[in-house]
Design a protein around this motif. Structure first.
Motif, PDB file in Angstrom:
ATOM      1  N   ILE A  33       0.762  -1.229  -0.137  1.00  0.00           N
ATOM      2  CA  ILE A  33       0.144   0.025  -0.189  1.00  0.00           C
ATOM      3  C   ILE A  33       0.971   1.063   0.059  1.00  0.00           C
ATOM      4  O   ILE A  33       2.022   1.101   0.425  1.00  0.00           O
ATOM      5  CB  ILE A  33      -1.027  -0.019   1.385  1.00  0.00           C
ATOM      6  N   GLY A  34       0.391   2.229  -0.574  1.00  0.00           N
ATOM      7  CA  GLY A  34       0.895   3.435  -0.366  1.00  0.00           C
ATOM      8  C   GLY A  34      -0.141   4.638  -0.017  1.00  0.00           C
ATOM      9  O   GLY A  34      -1.141   4.339  -0.223  1.00  0.00           O
ATOM     10  N   GLY A  35       0.265   5.861   0.411  1.00  0.00           N
ATOM     11  CA  GLY A  35      -0.539   6.955   0.505  1.00  0.00           C
ATOM     12  C   GLY A  35      -0.876   7.054   2.223  1.00  0.00           C
ATOM     13  O   GLY A  35      -0.136   6.283   2.792  1.00  0.00           O
ATOM     14  N   GLN A  39       1.538  11.441   4.099  1.00  0.00           N
ATOM     15  CA  GLN A  39       2.448  11.601   2.968  1.00  0.00           C
ATOM     16  C   GLN A  39       2.084  12.213   1.815  1.00  0.00           C
ATOM     17  O   GLN A  39       1.176  13.236   1.656  1.00  0.00           O
ATOM     18  CB  GLN A  39       1.897   9.841   2.298  1.00  0.00           C
ATOM     19  N   ASP A  40       2.790  12.389   0.859  1.00  0.00           N
ATOM     20  CA  ASP A  40       2.739  13.388  -0.348  1.00  0.00           C
ATOM     21  C   ASP A  40       1.951  12.902  -1.480  1.00  0.00           C
ATOM     22  O   ASP A  40       2.133  12.028  -2.328  1.00  0.00           O
ATOM     23  CB  ASP A  40       4.208  13.578  -0.919  1.00  0.00           C
ATOM     24  N   PRO A  41       0.727  13.505  -1.526  1.00  0.00           N
ATOM     25  CA  PRO A  41      -0.119  12.924  -2.451  1.00  0.00           C
ATOM     26  C   PRO A  41       0.095  13.120  -3.945  1.00  0.00           C
ATOM     27  O   PRO A  41      -0.316  12.492  -4.813  1.00  0.00           O
ATOM     28  CB  PRO A  41      -1.594  13.660  -2.194  1.00  0.00           C
ATOM     29  N   ASN A  44       1.415   9.952  -6.066  1.00  0.00           N
ATOM     30  CA  ASN A  44       0.557   8.996  -6.417  1.00  0.00           C
ATOM     31  C   ASN A  44       0.363   8.519  -7.852  1.00  0.00           C
ATOM     32  O   ASN A  44      -0.296   9.840  -8.424  1.00  0.00           O
ATOM     33  CB  ASN A  44      -0.581   9.021  -5.678  1.00  0.00           C
ATOM     34  N   HIS A  90      -0.240   6.619   7.036  1.00  0.00           N
ATOM     35  CA  HIS A  90       0.310   5.409   6.459  1.00  0.00           C
ATOM     36  C   HIS A  90       0.350   4.452   7.456  1.00  0.00           C
ATOM     37  O   HIS A  90      -0.047   3.090   7.058  1.00  0.00           O
ATOM     38  CB  HIS A  90       1.499   5.597   5.810  1.00  0.00           C
TER      39      HIS A  90
END
Lengths: 128, 540
Positions: A33-35, A39-41, A44, A90
């Motif tokens: 997963i990421g985001g 975090q820095d959107p 993405n 996150h």
């Protein structure tokens, strides 16, 4: 999947149930997963709206339980076992997914193809 | 070290040629003088004779013998008698006669022994060289080139030794310490043993056998002088270098008003550490002002006045116990006696509740008064300073009118500020530290050096270090070292000693500077790498 802050979010979701696989002493799901809200959107690659700070699936291990259950790369997780995933950090997301006492995770995910499929189906049968 | 006392003979020559009386001999005396007057530049030092430690440890403490200028007089007595006291000497001696108690025979004794040892040491190489020529000149081989070169070497090494000893030992004596300076005594013993052993060897192997090899004898003398230079090196290391590296941090507290200072000292004996601390005291501590303590004393007196003290002597207590024992409960008796004293203290404590209030308001009032007086003083001084103007060179030639020198100028403007200054000094209880004469002198000094009124006032606004005031105001002249450990033992972690003078005492505690264990870590300059935090990806 764009959202207006302060307004309720509506999305077409798919319910996916993944059985965790035991590998050694870890229970793994087989995806990454990421985001997150910390975090820095803008980085993405999967989101339409570059201000969306939701949790996205960035990688699926082929042959893993997530792949078998129907999770696809680029999906946005909306809920995990009833817990909301649209406004979490996150680390919180990671924790919700990797609880050791849970064997099964029930996800609600959304993706763009779902929306289009629904539109298409509604467009095919306009008067129903 | 005692080699230098030899040079006392020569120093008198040099003293005469230079007309200065600063060269004496450094003292390693066992005298109990703790007088600070002996620290004037007129003081002279002597060497304790090496025989002293052999005579036993009979140093007596507490005797307040002090003798400032015995040095001057003894140079006349023990120096080569061509020298007489100059007029300056006589004047100086009579001026300090009020401080000196009397010439101590022991100092003569130590000085005499030191001179003898010094002469012995200095003349020994020369004797080694000259004796063969006197005793068996016909048998002696003639001195070849190498041998004559060694003569030059001996001469210059002796000269260097003379200069080195002058530099190290011929310094004005700083103080009189209660016990012998252990290192110096040991060095004197070492030098004596050394010279005696050389003489023994010389007497047995050269004089008895009447050796003809003159070059060997000269080389022997050169080796003696070399070894003396090495002993001088040892003296430098032991006496000067060893205590330079800071090892202890001492905390010095003045008992009357709690002024605290911290100093770093090396490895010293307690008496030398006390000496170093006292020298710092004169430079760092503000002058002790007993008038400032009167407020707390009066408060303490008021507390005591509030207490009713019953004289609970044994007879009374026995009667009380007997009386109370009649009533049931034995332990009640003892308890009652204690509770009575407790009740006394409790009653007094309730009275004390208001005194903190008084203190607070009194201090606030005093603060306000001081600031008001200070404001008036500053204005008065600034105004006074505007009345005079420095005359330029050209003007001086032109107008010989009402021209004043600095002293007269100071006297002219002093009256306008005198009252404000006096009131201020009275309020801050400093009036006894400054006399009218000293204030006028200071004013003249400030005018001469183009100082501003603020610069003139600074010395009156804050109390300066003790040295800045005249001697009568020091209140710290004679010191007594009070210590549980022997004063020649070294400083240790946690050692405590007192330096007492008449009015107050300085409490000194020692703490050791900790041992530092340092390790290293190497960082490759190429290892500093950074990445942008894009999106962290966690696999679940």
């Amino acid at each position: 999947m764009s959202f207006v802050p302060g307004q309720p979010l509506t999305a077409v979701v798919q319910r996916i149930q993944i059985q965790k696989l035991r590998q050694g002493e870890n229970l793994i799901l087989g995806f990454s997963i990421g985001g997150g809200i910390d975090q820095d959107p803008g980085q993405n690659p999967f989101s339409d709206d570059k201000t969306d700070k939701g949790i996205y699936v960035t990688r699926i291990t082929p042959g893993g339980p997530a792949n078998a259950a129907g999770l696809r790369m680029g999906d946005k997780l909306m809920q995990v076992n009833g817990w909301d995933m649209t406004m979490v950090t996150h680390d919180q997301a990671r924790k919700r997914l990797t609880k050791k006492n849970e064997d099964v995770v029930r996800l609600l995910v959304t993706r763009k193809s779902l929306e289009e499929a629904v539109k298409q189906s509604m467009g095919c049968f306009p008067r129903q | 070290m005692d080699t230098e006392s030899t040079y006392s003979g020569y120093s008198y020559y040099s003293g005469r040629s230079r007309g200065s009386h600063r060269h004496g001999e450094r003292s390693r005396d066992r005298h109990k003088t703790r007088s600070k007057d002996s620290r004037s530049e007129k003081s002279v030092t002597i060497n304790t004779p090496p025989a002293e430690p052999l005579l036993g440890d009979s140093a007596v403490r507490g005797e307040q013998v002090q003798d400032d200028n015995w040095g001057e007089t003894t140079t006349a007595v023990t120096g080569t008698s061509e020298h007489s006291l100059s007029q300056e000497d006589i004047v100086r001696i009579t001026k300090d006669l009020e401080d000196s108690v009397g010439l101590d025979c022991r100092r003569y004794f130590t000085l005499a022994l030191a001179v003898i040892l010094g002469l012995l040491v200095f003349l020994t190489p020369l004797a080694f060289l000259v004796l063969p020529h006197l005793l068996w000149p016909e048998k002696l081989q003639s001195c070849g080139t190498a041998c004559e070169g060694l003569f030059i070497s001996v001469a210059f090494k002796l000269l260097i030794l003379l200069l080195a000893v002058w530099a190290l030992f011929f310094r004005p004596r700083r103080a009189g310490l209660p016990r012998v300076f252990v290192f110096r005594a040991l060095l004197a013993v070492l030098v004596l043993l050394f010279v005696v052993s050389y003489w023994l060897f010389y007497g047995v192997r050269i004089l008895d056998s009447q050796d003809e090899n003159y070059q060997g004898i000269v080389q022997y003398a050169v080796s003696l002088v070399d070894a003396l230079l090495f002993i001088h090196y040892l003296a430098i290391v032991l006496l000067e270098l060893r205590q330079l590296q800071p090892c202890f941090s001492v905390c010095v507290t003045r008992s009357t008003d709690g002024e605290i200072r911290h100093y770093n000292l090396g490895q010293l004996s307690i008496q030398r550490a006390a000496l170093a601390i006292l020298e710092h005291y004169y430079c760092d501590f503000p002058v002790s002002n007993p008038a400032l303590l009167s407020a707390s004393k009066s408060r303490a007196a008021k507390h005591l006045a509030g207490l009713k003290v019953y004289n609970v002597d044994d007879a009374f207590r026995a009667k009380l116990k007997a009386y109370l024992l009649d009533s049931p409960g034995n332990n009640a008796a003892a308890g009652l006696v204690h509770s009575q004293s407790r009740a006394m203290i409790a009653a007094a404590a309730r009275r004390r509740d208001t005194s903190h209030n008084e203190l607070y308001y009194e201090e606030a009032e005093h603060e306000r008064r001081v600031r008001k007086r200070k404001a008036r003083l500053v204005v008065a001084v600034e105004e006074a300073f505007t009345h005079i103007k420095r005359m330029q060179e050209e003007e001086q030639k032109k107008a010989p009118g009402d021209v004043m020198d600095p002293r007269e100028a100071a006297q002219a403007i002093f009256p306008s500020m005198a009252r404000a200054l006096q009131k201020y000094l009275r309020t801050t209880k400093q009036q006894h530290c400054h006399s009218m004469e000293s204030i006028q002198q200071h004013l003249a000094f400030c005018i001469t050096n183009n100082m501003t009124p603020k610069a003139f006032l600074e010395s009156y606004l804050t109390p300066g270090p003790t040295l800045q005031y005249s001697r009568d105001h020091w209140r710290a002249r004679q010191w007594t070292l009070i210590s549980e450990a022997s004063v020649t033992s070294g400083l240790k972690d946690g050692s405590v000693f007192l330096l007492r003078c008449v009015d107050f005492s300085l409490v000194v505690t020692t703490k050791k500077i900790p041992y530092i264990q340092m390790s290293e870590e190497y960082i490759d300059p190429k290892s500093h790498k950074f990445v942008l935090r894009l999106q962290s990806e966690t696999s679940v």
